[in-house]
Write an enzyme that holds these catalytic residues in place. Structure first.
Site, mmCIF file in Angstrom:
data_model
loop_
_atom_site.group_PDB
_atom_site.id
_atom_site.type_symbol
_atom_site.label_atom_id
_atom_site.label_comp_id
_atom_site.label_asym_id
_atom_site.label_seq_id
_atom_site.Cartn_x
_atom_site.Cartn_y
_atom_site.Cartn_z
ATOM 1 N N SER A 112 0.839 -1.197 0.000
ATOM 2 C CA SER A 112 0.000 0.000 0.000
ATOM 3 C C SER A 112 0.873 1.245 0.000
ATOM 4 O O SER A 112 2.094 1.168 -0.029
ATOM 5 C CB SER A 112 -0.891 0.017 1.236
ATOM 6 O OG SER A 112 -0.113 0.323 2.379
ATOM 7 N N LYS A 113 0.239 2.374 0.044
ATOM 8 C CA LYS A 113 0.933 3.666 0.041
ATOM 9 C C LYS A 113 2.044 3.743 1.084
ATOM 10 O O LYS A 113 3.071 4.353 0.861
ATOM 11 C CB LYS A 113 -0.072 4.793 0.309
ATOM 12 C CG LYS A 113 -0.745 5.286 -0.957
ATOM 13 C CD LYS A 113 0.081 6.358 -1.647
ATOM 14 C CE LYS A 113 -0.628 6.860 -2.905
ATOM 15 N NZ LYS A 113 0.251 7.432 -3.888
ATOM 16 N N ARG A 114 1.801 3.156 2.195
ATOM 17 C CA ARG A 114 2.764 3.239 3.291
ATOM 18 C C ARG A 114 4.111 2.616 2.938
ATOM 19 O O ARG A 114 5.114 2.938 3.537
ATOM 20 C CB ARG A 114 2.214 2.554 4.548
ATOM 21 C CG ARG A 114 1.173 3.356 5.273
ATOM 22 C CD ARG A 114 1.062 2.923 6.726
ATOM 23 N NE ARG A 114 2.317 3.007 7.427
ATOM 24 C CZ ARG A 114 2.825 4.118 7.931
ATOM 25 N NH1 ARG A 114 2.179 5.252 7.798
ATOM 26 N NH2 ARG A 114 3.972 4.088 8.571
ATOM 27 N N GLY A 157 5.626 3.042 0.243
ATOM 28 C CA GLY A 157 6.181 3.767 -0.891
ATOM 29 C C GLY A 157 5.170 3.684 -2.014
ATOM 30 O O GLY A 157 3.987 3.571 -1.762
#
Length: 519
Positions: free
Chosen positions: A255-257, A259
């Site tokens: 996910s976004k976390r 990267g």
RNA sequence: GCUCCGGUCGUCUAGCGGUUAGGACAUCGCCCUUUCACGGCGAAGGUCGCGGGUUCGAAUCCCGUCCGGAGUACCA
């Protein structure tokens, strides 16, 4: 029979890393066997449909260089390749009729509210949730006709046979068995007349003569429905290959976390498509030997389904960086500059960096400034237009020192700027020494005397100064010179760097260095 | 809860009944060297999730167990 595989994304959003790997496998597998790679758009969900999504897929796939022999953009003998269009063509209506007539599907008239209520009841009573027949699986034809005549909306469900095992076959895991009594009757046709994935994908796979279905592991749960559907139609199923998922460093879904999750973001960060493909192929697959650095041709030549692994793989950016740096180093300076300019001239690169916000800055370092990164890259573009030969030499020197294309902006900055920023600590450390004015004078005089000094010439010059001053080591002459010329304490070999800089830049920088000496 | 899937150094993996469990990234050290890299060499790091079997012999086969994951929609 020749291999036919398909990539069947749902146009609801971005193309992420996990999906990219699935298509990569499709592409490479088809190429390996001289087969056909097909793109099919699964746009059966009107609610989540995102019109920009299909363009995103096309753009991303074009960037990585994955091509299709059949698809909505190129046509082909099994079209149309968008499920919404196939629905309009009456394909699903025709085949659901077959199922209905065989008694393998039935109409169910429950409302959404009734289903919610049922599910809630099941949860409260700790029963398996799902539709196991409701009021309609065994309803009399009269009752159904009546409801239909009354104009009640309905869905069409698959009649899953009861009291038996469903024995499916997954290429990677082998036999996977399910107790059919634990399988609810899935919806095949929604109330709006659109088919669900369970129906449309299987019908299309059969009609398009797909031989191997490569898809994510998350489909294993609904695999038995698909398997039974093939049985009910009397079709031979394709080979199903459920590829392991790619998870982040914490073991959770990417996910976004972690990267970027959008493939184009990796492009914008300066990763090369070859490296990305190489890296991603190695998650969940291995050529069976110790090779890790593979070109696309090698990937194709060595790809086989047997090399696929059942367990999920972690996305380790450090390894991507290594592969990427390696590819950058393997390119000729000319090719490298070409790749760099392509990168800089891609509109999304600028967009990405200008909007970049460092969400997880390193504790001891200042947060990454995307605008500055772009400013430096933009400077490279300008430099290429102005003096490409000079830039190429600078690039050649920095290839061994970068891991992404984006790194070149900073690496090459001191070559391009008239007055590169000076590292204050370096100035303090090296410019205070008493021999430095004489050192700068010596270089200045030598460059003025012979503007065409080459690498050997500079070496001779500096070593001459060393012996003249009686220094045991070269450090006291080389370090102040490097700081004076580049503002930094690290970088390419000093002699080659001086040869590239040339007399004018050297003289100008020496002059500036001198002003820092007195102050 | 129910149903499935998975489990080899921190990470990616090789391994398919007999190996000192191999390689790579990352880490550390040495060498190269004017610096930083690159490169070369080397080190550390795995009781193969755990417990039972089967076998002369198990990471490899069987059972159990634990942990992680996925699904549980008129989404794909």
């Amino acid at each position: 029979m020749s291999v036919r595989v398909r990539f069947a994304p749902s146009p609801t959003g971005l193309l992420h890393i996990g999906a990219l790997r699935t298509v990569l496998f499709d592409f490479v597998f088809a190429a390996r066997h001289g087969g056909t790679n097909i793109l099919r758009i699964e746009d059966t969900d009107r609610e989540r449909y995102n019109p920009e999504s299909e363009a995103e897929f096309i753009e991303t796939l074009a960037w990585v260089g994955i091509t299709f022999q059949e698809g909505p953009h190129v046509g082909g003998p099994h079209g149309p390749y968008r499920q919404s269009e196939r629905k309009e063509a009456g394909i699903y209506a025709k085949w659901i009729q077959v199922l209905l007539e065989k008694g393998h599907a039935y109409k169910a008239f429950e409302t959404k509210e009734e289903l919610d209520e049922m599910r809630e009841f099941q949860q409260v009573n700790k029963q398996p949730t799902g539709y196991f027949g409701g009021n309609w699986r065994d309803a009399s034809p009269e009752k159904v006709a009546e409801a239909e005549a009354a104009g009640k909306p309905y869905v069409i469900r698959q009649r899953i046979p009861r009291d038996r095992k469903v024995v499916t076959e997954d290429f990677i895991r082998g036999r996977v068995e399910f107790d059919s009594n634990t399988l609810p009757d899935p919806v095949l046709i929604k109330a709006d007349g659109m088919p669900t994935y369970h129906f449309a994908a299987m019908v299309d796979d059969h009609l398009m003569e797909i031989t191997h279905v490569l898809r994510g592991e998350e489909w294993i749960s609904s695999f038995p429905y698909h398997w039974v559907l093939f049985e009910q139609f009397g079709w031979t199923p394709p080979v199903f290959v459920h590829c392991p998922v790619i998870v982040g460093t914490d073991g959770k879904k990417l996910s976004k976390r972690h990267g970027a999750t959008r493939v184009l973001d990796y492009a914008a960060q300066g990763y090369l498509k070859g490296s990305l493909k190489n890296f991603i192929a190695l998650i969940g697959w291995s050529p069976g030997d110790d090779r890790e650095l593979l070109t696309e041709a090698e990937l194709i030549a060595s790809f086989s389904l047997e090399g696929l692994q059942p367990s999920p793989g972690r996305f380790d950016i450090e390894k991507l960086k290594w592969i990427n740096g390696n590819e950058i180093r393997s390119m000729s300076p000319d090719a490298c500059l070409g790749a760099l300019l392509d990168y800089i001239n891609t509109p999304y690169t600028r967009e990405y960096w200008e909007a970049f916000v460092d969400e997880n800055p390193m504790p001891n370092k200042p947060p990454i400034d995307g605008k500055q990164i772009w400013a430096r890259l933009d400077r490279v573009r300008a430099a290429a237009a102005q003096d490409r030969e000079y830039l190429t030499k600078a690039i050649a020197e920095e290839q061994a020192r970068v891991t992404t294309l984006a790194d070149f902006g900073e690496a090459v900055e001191f070559f391009l700027l008239e007055e590169p920023p000076m590292d204050a600590k370096a100035v303090e450390k090296w410019f205070g020494q008493s021999h430095v004015p004489a050192l700068l004078d010596t270089i200045e005089a030598a460059v003025k005397a012979n503007p065409n000094l080459d690498i050997d010439g500079f070496q001779e010059l500096l070593i001459g100064f060393q012996t003249e001053q009686g220094f045991e080591k070269l450090g006291p002459v080389v370090h102040p010179t490097r700081v004076a010329l580049t503002g930094k304490t690290f970088g390419p070999g000093l002699y080659q760097l001086m040869a590239i800089l040339g007399p004018d830049r050297i003289l100008a920088r020496l002059a500036r260095a001198r002003t820092l000496l007195t102050s």
